[in-house]
Design a protein around this motif. Sequence first.
Motif, PDB file in Angstrom:
ATOM      1  N   UNK A 134       0.835  -1.143   0.033  1.00 28.34           N
ATOM      2  CA  UNK A 134      -0.059  -0.020   0.069  1.00 28.34           C
ATOM      3  C   UNK A 134       0.731   1.220   0.108  1.00 28.34           C
ATOM      4  N   UNK A 135       2.020   1.201   0.757  1.00 30.02           N
ATOM      5  CA  UNK A 135       2.934   2.423   0.790  1.00 30.02           C
ATOM      6  C   UNK A 135       3.368   2.605  -0.667  1.00 30.02           C
ATOM      7  N   UNK A 154      -0.535   6.675   2.620  1.00 32.07           N
ATOM      8  CA  UNK A 154      -0.107   6.975   3.990  1.00 32.07           C
ATOM      9  C   UNK A 154      -0.872   6.904   5.272  1.00 32.07           C
ATOM     10  N   UNK A 155      -2.240   7.009   5.097  1.00 35.99           N
ATOM     11  CA  UNK A 155      -3.294   7.066   5.971  1.00 35.99           C
ATOM     12  C   UNK A 155      -3.554   5.647   5.871  1.00 35.99           C
ATOM     13  N   UNK A 156      -3.125   4.746   6.241  1.00 38.37           N
ATOM     14  CA  UNK A 156      -3.454   3.276   6.210  1.00 38.37           C
ATOM     15  C   UNK A 156      -3.894   2.563   7.886  1.00 38.37           C
ATOM     16  N   UNK A 175       4.239   0.136   9.637  1.00 37.24           N
ATOM     17  CA  UNK A 175       3.996   1.522   9.624  1.00 37.24           C
ATOM     18  C   UNK A 175       5.094   2.281  10.294  1.00 37.24           C
ATOM     19  N   UNK A 176       5.728   1.914  11.192  1.00 35.24           N
ATOM     20  CA  UNK A 176       6.826   2.788  12.016  1.00 35.24           C
ATOM     21  C   UNK A 176       8.224   2.693  10.898  1.00 35.24           C
ATOM     22  N   UNK A 177       8.414   1.353  10.273  1.00 35.82           N
ATOM     23  CA  UNK A 177       9.664   1.254   9.258  1.00 35.82           C
ATOM     24  C   UNK A 177       9.437   2.419   8.249  1.00 35.82           C
ATOM     25  N   UNK A 178       8.369   2.682   7.883  1.00 39.08           N
ATOM     26  CA  UNK A 178       7.904   3.594   6.863  1.00 39.08           C
ATOM     27  C   UNK A 178       8.077   4.952   7.246  1.00 39.08           C
ATOM     28  N   UNK A 179       8.004   5.230   8.611  1.00 40.45           N
ATOM     29  CA  UNK A 179       8.026   6.678   9.210  1.00 40.45           C
ATOM     30  C   UNK A 179       6.696   6.918   9.389  1.00 40.45           C
ATOM     31  N   UNK A 180       5.730   6.173   9.237  1.00 38.07           N
ATOM     32  CA  UNK A 180       4.428   6.535   9.673  1.00 38.07           C
ATOM     33  C   UNK A 180       3.687   6.419  10.837  1.00 38.07           C
ATOM     34  N   UNK A 181       4.367   6.690  11.810  1.00 41.87           N
ATOM     35  CA  UNK A 181       3.886   6.498  13.131  1.00 41.87           C
ATOM     36  C   UNK A 181       2.611   7.227  13.472  1.00 41.87           C
TER      37      UNK A 181
END
Length: 358
Positions: free
Chosen positions: A197-198, A203-205, A227-233
């Motif tokens: 999805x990324x 981003x808003x997953x 999500x954290x791995x992609x920086x989307x905390x």
Amino acid sequence: MSRVLRSNRGGRVDEVGSGAPAGGNGAAPRPRLEDVAARVGLSTASVSLVLRGVPGPSERTRQRVLKAAAELGYRPDRTASALASRRSRLLGVMVDIHSPFHAELVEHLHTAAEEVGYDLVLSTLTRTRDENTAVETLLAFRCEALLLLGPVAPASVLAELDRRAPVISVGRRIAGASLDVVRSADDDGVGQTVDHLVGLGHRAIAYVDGGKGVIATDRRRGYRSAMRRHGFDAHIGILRGDHTEEAGERAGRRFVDDGGDLPTAVVAFNDQSAIGLLSAFRRAGIDVPGAVSVAGYDDDALSRLAAFDLTTVSQNAEEQARQAVTAAVERLDQGRTVPREIVLVPSLVVRGSTAGPR
């Protein structure tokens, strides 16, 4: 006079231990091993070798015997064989009747068991029938090993059960317990979905959770980690749910009724929950995947239907089944005592329910 029904592949039901004489009620006598031997002009010992799949007889002999047995309608008397050998050669399977994925696993378990000379007895979980009841039923049928599909009992309970009969936990990680496990790497599977999805630009997953239990915990952890791995905390959002379509529908209605911005993608704990999400979004007039992408987990039969065309994660049910039966046979026939954990790598199956965000 007691009767027990056992289900076999293809929907056939065999009567076991009925106490009724063969050929009762005016029916023709049941064909015997001697009848097959007479038809092909061989000894009963030779015919028995063929029918039990024992190496030795030539391919020509094997084909003759199998053809004669089919023509006569001969079927081995498994009950008599079990009594003679003091072994049932039955593998007990605990299955949730509400799970399409479990149904697929059972089909593959039947195939794998038959290839090594075993048969299955199924004991179901329902809303009113718990694991303990299901397991005790399998033991009452003299099952030699237990294949438990997604058990939720504590590890200590499963370890104690393993002292009564070899236990293979299928689909669930068992931390610190000395019993066999065959499972998919659930955290990795959800991580693959988030990565997909990324890669599409989301981003808003959000994530619809699977409730309590080890499997739900592992998949939830996979979502958070990815999500954290992609920086989307800041975009991490988990809605309470469970393994049912109803839970997915409730989550979908909450997304719609919140009044705020919808996430651009939602990952569900399993395919049933994801299908519930799809239903809720479609009733609300929300386009999938145009407005919201949806992904599930399990790659069950419903996810493959054109009506859903669901992006999901395959756990490779056929390989899980093969490994589970192999583990049971190693315990029963080869005397293996050291527990093993087989962890299979899941694979993402991309279909039409996911696309880039508008």
